[in-house]
Design an enzyme around this catalytic site. Structure first.
Site, PDB file in Angstrom:
ATOM      1  N   ASP A 115      -9.457  -0.181 -25.750  1.00  0.00           N
ATOM      2  CA  ASP A 115     -10.146  -0.323 -24.676  1.00  0.00           C
ATOM      3  C   ASP A 115      -9.873   0.990 -23.665  1.00  0.00           C
ATOM      4  OD1 ASP A 115      -7.685  -0.642 -23.646  1.00  0.00           O
ATOM      5  OD2 ASP A 115      -7.979  -2.741 -23.040  1.00  0.00           O
ATOM      6  N   PRO A 149       0.809  -1.188   0.119  1.00  0.00           N
ATOM      7  CA  PRO A 149       0.111   0.064  -0.012  1.00  0.00           C
ATOM      8  C   PRO A 149       0.897   1.360  -0.052  1.00  0.00           C
ATOM      9  CG  PRO A 149      -0.799  -1.650   1.667  1.00  0.00           C
ATOM     10  CD  PRO A 149       0.858  -2.016   1.196  1.00  0.00           C
ATOM     11  N   GLU A 195       2.305  -7.388   8.490  1.00  0.00           N
ATOM     12  CA  GLU A 195       2.648  -6.053   8.615  1.00  0.00           C
ATOM     13  C   GLU A 195       3.605  -5.310   7.518  1.00  0.00           C
ATOM     14  OE1 GLU A 195       0.641  -4.350  10.926  1.00  0.00           O
ATOM     15  OE2 GLU A 195      -0.153  -6.359  10.973  1.00  0.00           O
ATOM     16  N   ARG A 217      -1.630  -8.630 -20.750  1.00  0.00           N
ATOM     17  CA  ARG A 217      -2.574  -8.555 -21.673  1.00  0.00           C
ATOM     18  C   ARG A 217      -2.052  -7.749 -22.789  1.00  0.00           C
ATOM     19  NH1 ARG A 217      -5.555  -4.235 -21.493  1.00  0.00           N
ATOM     20  NH2 ARG A 217      -7.591  -5.225 -22.567  1.00  0.00           N
TER      21      ARG A 217
HETATM   22  N1  ADE Z   1      -1.081  -4.880  -0.196  1.00  0.00           N
HETATM   23  C1  ADE Z   1      -2.014  -4.690   0.596  1.00  0.00           C
HETATM   24  N2  ADE Z   1      -2.754  -3.917   0.043  1.00  0.00           N
HETATM   25  C2  ADE Z   1      -2.046  -3.510  -1.134  1.00  0.00           C
HETATM   26  C3  ADE Z   1      -2.615  -2.574  -1.936  1.00  0.00           C
HETATM   27  N3  ADE Z   1      -3.780  -1.488  -2.141  1.00  0.00           N
HETATM   28  N4  ADE Z   1      -1.743  -2.375  -3.070  1.00  0.00           N
HETATM   29  C4  ADE Z   1      -0.682  -3.274  -3.247  1.00  0.00           C
HETATM   30  N5  ADE Z   1      -0.187  -4.168  -2.396  1.00  0.00           N
HETATM   31  C5  ADE Z   1      -1.115  -4.363  -1.281  1.00  0.00           C
END
Ligand code: ADE
Length: 249
Positions: A168, A89, A116, A153
């Site tokens: 697309d 994230p 974590e 793709r």
């Molecule tokens: N791991 C956990 N959430 C994630 C996300 N939103 N994007 C990439 N890897 C992740």
């Protein structure tokens, strides 16, 4: 194109990779995907891949050594240098443009995060860190599969009809126009019938093309106006857009 996917849940990745368009591309040899179990790169009897965080706190952190061993093994097998994508994230937002850039790399390593997170020293061997959106998933397997699918793709021969890739959504920065198939009239739940727009049955290809442009533009204007700033529009599309904007004044 070759992908190595490093995960502690290989079954989760195997199942997706075997199905559909990706599965067929692998069977044909257009795509080569090797799923690697991170536990195969541990050296202890219990195949431990995680440990408690230094400094305390909840959750577990993926240990660095199995990841380094996995990357060493991949490097020895595939040759250097590796392009390593870490899903987390904290990464840069993954977009169509990012997928296009990665599709130019012949070989990619996708590292799936868990718990974590990773021991931060792993980042020394990461080329780029990507997030698929502003939400937190339980692990990096789904994001790695999203990256794999979006990049694969774009490779010639993976999707049967190259035109569908070129035309697309996001290829030109516009959302898709609506599509219909037979029958021309269908009953909906309330007993009403809905018809396919007449223009699509007209056989007038110039009109159909213009109608599709208008629909793609009005959808984009309504749902994702932010995309229009970077969209590649031809003269006709610019005129239609002006009309649509004028109409909403
Ligand atoms: N791991 C956990 N959430 C994630 C996300 N939103 N994007 C990439 N890897 C992740």
């Amino acid at each position: 194109m070759t992908f190595d996917i490093v995960t502690i849940f290989p079954a989760m990745v195997d199942a997706v990779v075997a199905a559909g368009i990706l599965g067929r591309a692998i069977e044909r040899g257009t795509l080569d995907v090797k799923v690697r179990d991170l536990r195969d790169y541990t050296t202890d009897r219990h195949r431990v891949v995680d440990d408690v965080p230094y400094g305390g706190g909840p959750g577990m952190v993926l240990k660095p050594e199995p990841i380094f061993r996995a990357l060493d093994a991949i490097e020895a097998e595939r040759g250097t240098p590796l392009t390593v994508v870490l899903t987390s994230p904290q990464g840069a937002r993954f977009t169509h443009a990012a997928a296009r850039r990665l599709s130019g790399v012949g070989h990619l390593v996708l590292l799936c995060g868990r718990y974590e997170g990773f021991d931060d020293r792993v980042r020394a061997r990461v080329t780029q860190e990507v997030s698929i959106g502003d939400y937190v998933l339980t692990g990096g397997e789904l994001p790695a599969l999203v990256v794999l699918d979006a990049v694969a793709r774009l490779m010639p021969g993976v999707v049967g009809d190259e035109r569908s890739v070129a035309e697309d959504s996001f290829a030109r920065g516009l959302l898709d126009f609506p599509q219909f198939t037979r029958p021309a009239e269908v009953r909906t739940s309330g007993g009403h019938t809905v018809r396919v727009p007449d223009v699509l049955l007209s056989g007038n290809h110039a009109e159909i093309r213009r109608w599709r442009k208008r629909e793609a533009l009005s959808r984009t204007l309504e749902r994702r106006p932010d995309l229009l700033a970077d969209a590649e529009l031809d003269e006709e599309e610019r005129d239609i857009l002006k009309e649509l904007r004028h109409g909403s004044d």
